[in-house]
Every structure is written in C-alpha cells, then in structure tokens.
Scaffold this active site. Structure first.
Site, PDB file in Angstrom:
ATOM      1  CD  GLU A  64      25.136  66.525-134.024  1.00 34.45           C
ATOM      2  OE1 GLU A  64      24.865  65.825-135.000  1.00 34.45           O
ATOM      3  OE2 GLU A  64      24.814  66.233-132.874  1.00 34.45           O
ATOM      4  CG  ASN A  91      23.907  59.617-132.557  1.00 30.01           C
ATOM      5  OD1 ASN A  91      23.831  58.640-131.822  1.00 30.01           O
ATOM      6  ND2 ASN A  91      23.604  60.846-132.159  1.00 30.01           N
ATOM      7  CD1 TRP A  92      22.138  54.051-136.255  1.00 29.99           C
ATOM      8  CD2 TRP A  92      22.455  52.025-135.365  1.00 29.99           C
ATOM      9  NE1 TRP A  92      22.431  53.193-137.286  1.00 29.99           N
ATOM     10  CE2 TRP A  92      22.634  51.940-136.766  1.00 29.99           C
ATOM     11  CE3 TRP A  92      22.612  50.870-134.598  1.00 29.99           C
ATOM     12  CZ2 TRP A  92      22.952  50.741-137.414  1.00 29.99           C
ATOM     13  CZ3 TRP A  92      22.922  49.682-135.242  1.00 29.99           C
ATOM     14  CH2 TRP A  92      23.093  49.618-136.630  1.00 29.99           C
ATOM     15  CE  LYS A  93      20.087  61.425-132.510  1.00 31.99           C
ATOM     16  NZ  LYS A  93      19.364  62.679-132.632  1.00 31.99           N
ATOM     17  CG  HIS A  97      24.054  64.200-129.217  1.00 34.11           C
ATOM     18  ND1 HIS A  97      22.760  64.607-129.017  1.00 34.11           N
ATOM     19  CD2 HIS A  97      24.189  63.966-130.542  1.00 34.11           C
ATOM     20  CE1 HIS A  97      22.128  64.609-130.188  1.00 34.11           C
ATOM     21  NE2 HIS A  97      22.968  64.220-131.123  1.00 34.11           N
ATOM     22  CB  SER A 111      17.815  67.785-140.657  1.00 27.84           C
ATOM     23  OG  SER A 111      17.038  67.881-139.474  1.00 27.84           O
ATOM     24  CD  GLU A 138      19.208  63.596-129.134  1.00 28.76           C
ATOM     25  OE1 GLU A 138      19.690  62.463-128.963  1.00 28.76           O
ATOM     26  OE2 GLU A 138      18.764  63.986-130.238  1.00 28.76           O
ATOM     27  N   GLY A 167      17.053  66.589-135.736  1.00 25.95           N
ATOM     28  CA  GLY A 167      15.798  65.846-135.733  1.00 25.95           C
ATOM     29  C   GLY A 167      14.576  66.692-136.076  1.00 25.95           C
TER      30      GLY A 167
HETATM   31  P1  PGA Z   1      19.374  64.018-137.080  1.00 27.00           P
HETATM   32  O1  PGA Z   1      20.292  63.867-135.764  1.00 27.00           O
HETATM   33  O2  PGA Z   1      20.229  63.613-138.255  1.00 27.00           O
HETATM   34  O3  PGA Z   1      18.226  63.088-136.869  1.00 27.00           O
HETATM   35  O4  PGA Z   1      18.965  65.452-137.162  1.00 27.00           O
HETATM   36  C1  PGA Z   1      21.634  64.233-135.736  1.00 27.00           C
HETATM   37  C2  PGA Z   1      22.230  63.964-134.387  1.00 27.00           C
HETATM   38  O5  PGA Z   1      21.515  64.137-133.382  1.00 27.00           O
HETATM   39  O6  PGA Z   1      23.396  63.578-134.261  1.00 27.00           O
END
Ligand code: PGA
Length: 249
Positions: free
Chosen positions: A167, A10-12, A95, A212, A97, A173
């Site tokens: 998640e 997931n490159w965001k 997600h 993570s 976010e 993150g």
């Molecule tokens: P992360 O993000 O691996 O940087 O913790 C995971 C995600 O948000 O899908």
C-alpha cells in the site's frame, strides 16, 4: 499459475453493529458463486455480530489491529485470543495509518505478526513507501526493510498463511491509484524479497495491492501476474462498489 483472488475490505473506523450485519446480509447472496475469497476487516465492536452473520456464507471476518502481548495490563488494547474468541480469522497489521498516526514501528509490528501466528490468526502485513521516499528513489529499500523486519523470526511453515499488502502511502484514500506498472514492479520486487526469506514457499504467499482501488481499476490490476488481490478502504464501505470490485477481480 494465478491464485484465486483475495479481496479484503478494510472498514477502518466506520459502521455500527447494525450497519455491519445489514452489509453482510446484503453482500452474501450476491457472491455465493464467486471464486474470490472475500475478507472483511470490521471494527472490534462489530466482530462478534459480523462473524455470526457471516457464518453460513463465504465471507471471512477479521480485525484491523491487535496487541503483541498474550494478555495483561494494557488498558484499551485487544489481544489475539480475544479477536479469535469474537470470530476473527485474520488481522490487518502495520497499516500505514497505524505506522503514521500511532507511531508503530517495524519491531512492534513484527511482534504482532508473531503473536497473530501463535494465536492462529492470519496476519495481513501492510507495507509501502511514502511519496517522499518514492521521489528519493528509496522505494525498494523501504519495502525490503519493512518485509525483513516485519517477518523476522517467522518459520517457513508459518509464512505461507501470511498476506502482504503493498500500500503505497501516497495512494491511500487520495484517489491517486498507483499505475499498474508501478504496482506490478513493486509486487515483483516483494516476491523477490520473500524468496530470499522463504525460498521454498514464497510463491504461495499472497501479495495484494491497496490504495484507491475502485470498480473501474481493479480488472487491469488483477491481470498482472504478481497481483493476487486487493485491500480496499473507501470503496469497501458501499455495498455496490464492493460487489462490483469482487465481480471485476
Ligand atoms: P483506500 O484505502 O482504498 O480508501 O485508498 C486503502 C487502505 O487504507 O487499506
């Protein structure tokens, strides 16, 4: 029986078109013999170039969000048919976010899941509890609620293509990977919830973990029966760490 692992990057909001194509061209030859299904959720602007670059490879390209409507007056939004047109085969929905920063709720996310299925795009539905919810012992309640509402109205025959990404918000993150025990318990519970909804095919639904994930913690996670793969943010941006995660899965 364990399913073939599914590893999703997931490159965001990262990478230009040029960086995307370069990444795919470097990744593809390193994973030609891999049994792992490799998915990359790239930015909208790089979708067409990414799917072109990934054409003769075993990399599957997808998006990170979409609108719930078929088309219309929704300035700044993207429809499923447009994603499909640009070569997307899957889409990440709900997600944390998006839930936290853009206030998406379960009903809205459910509409998007239904639309993705109609538009023939594989939905990856993200769920997970916050730190406060875990501390208040509400994890199972939160997960069940997100699953039941997020998957409302989905027919059993369509459910098989859905991927659930567990998640925990506190692990995204932050470098705080959830322990194998915590993830394993959550996945077993998620499977139970899925079985309540889709009795006959629930065992076929992929449940992946995100938060993570790194080259050095993926192997232990993948040994667990109910962990079918991973959704990777930060560590999917560097080619070496992403390849290592795929190899260690
Ligand atoms: P992360 O993000 O691996 O940087 O913790 C995971 C995600 O948000 O899908």
């Amino acid at each position: 029986m364990k399913k073939n692992p599914l590893i999703i990057g997931n490159w965001k909001m990262n990478k230009t078109i040029e960086e995307t194509v370069h990444f795919i061209n470097s990744l593809a030859p390193q994973i030609t013999d891999s049994e792992v299904s490799v998915y990359l959720a790239v930015p909208f602007t790089a979708l067409a170039a990414a799917s072109h670059a990934a054409e003769k490879t075993n990399i599957v390209i997808g998006a990170q969000n979409m609108n719930d409507a078929k088309k219309g007056a929704f300035t700044g939004e993207i429809a499923g048919v447009m994603l499909k047109d640009a070569g997307a085969e899957f889409v990440i929905l709900g997600h944390s976010e998006r839930r936290q920063l853009y206030h998406e709720n379960d009903d809205f996310i459910n509409k998007k899941v239904l639309r993705a299925i109609k538009d023939d795009i594989r939905p990856i539905l993200c769920i997970g509890e916050t730190e406060e919810e875990r501390e208040a012992d509400q994890t199972e309640e939160v997960l069940e609620n997100q699953i039941t509402k997020g998957l409302k109205g989905i027919a059993e025959e369509d459910a098989e293509s859905i991927v659930i990404a567990y998640e925990p918000v506190w692990a995204i993150g932050t470098g705080k990977v959830a322990s194998v025990d915590i993830v394993s318990k959550a996945h077993i519970f998620i499977r139970k919830c899925l079985t309540k909804l889709f009795e006959k095919i629930s065992h076929k639904i992929y449940i992946v973990y995100g938060g993570s994930v790194k080259p050095d913690n993926i192997s232990l996670l993948m040994q667990e029966k109910e962990i079918d793969g991973a959704l990777i943010g930060g560590a999917s941006l560097e080619i070496d760490s992403f390849v290592q995660i795929i190899k260690n899965s």
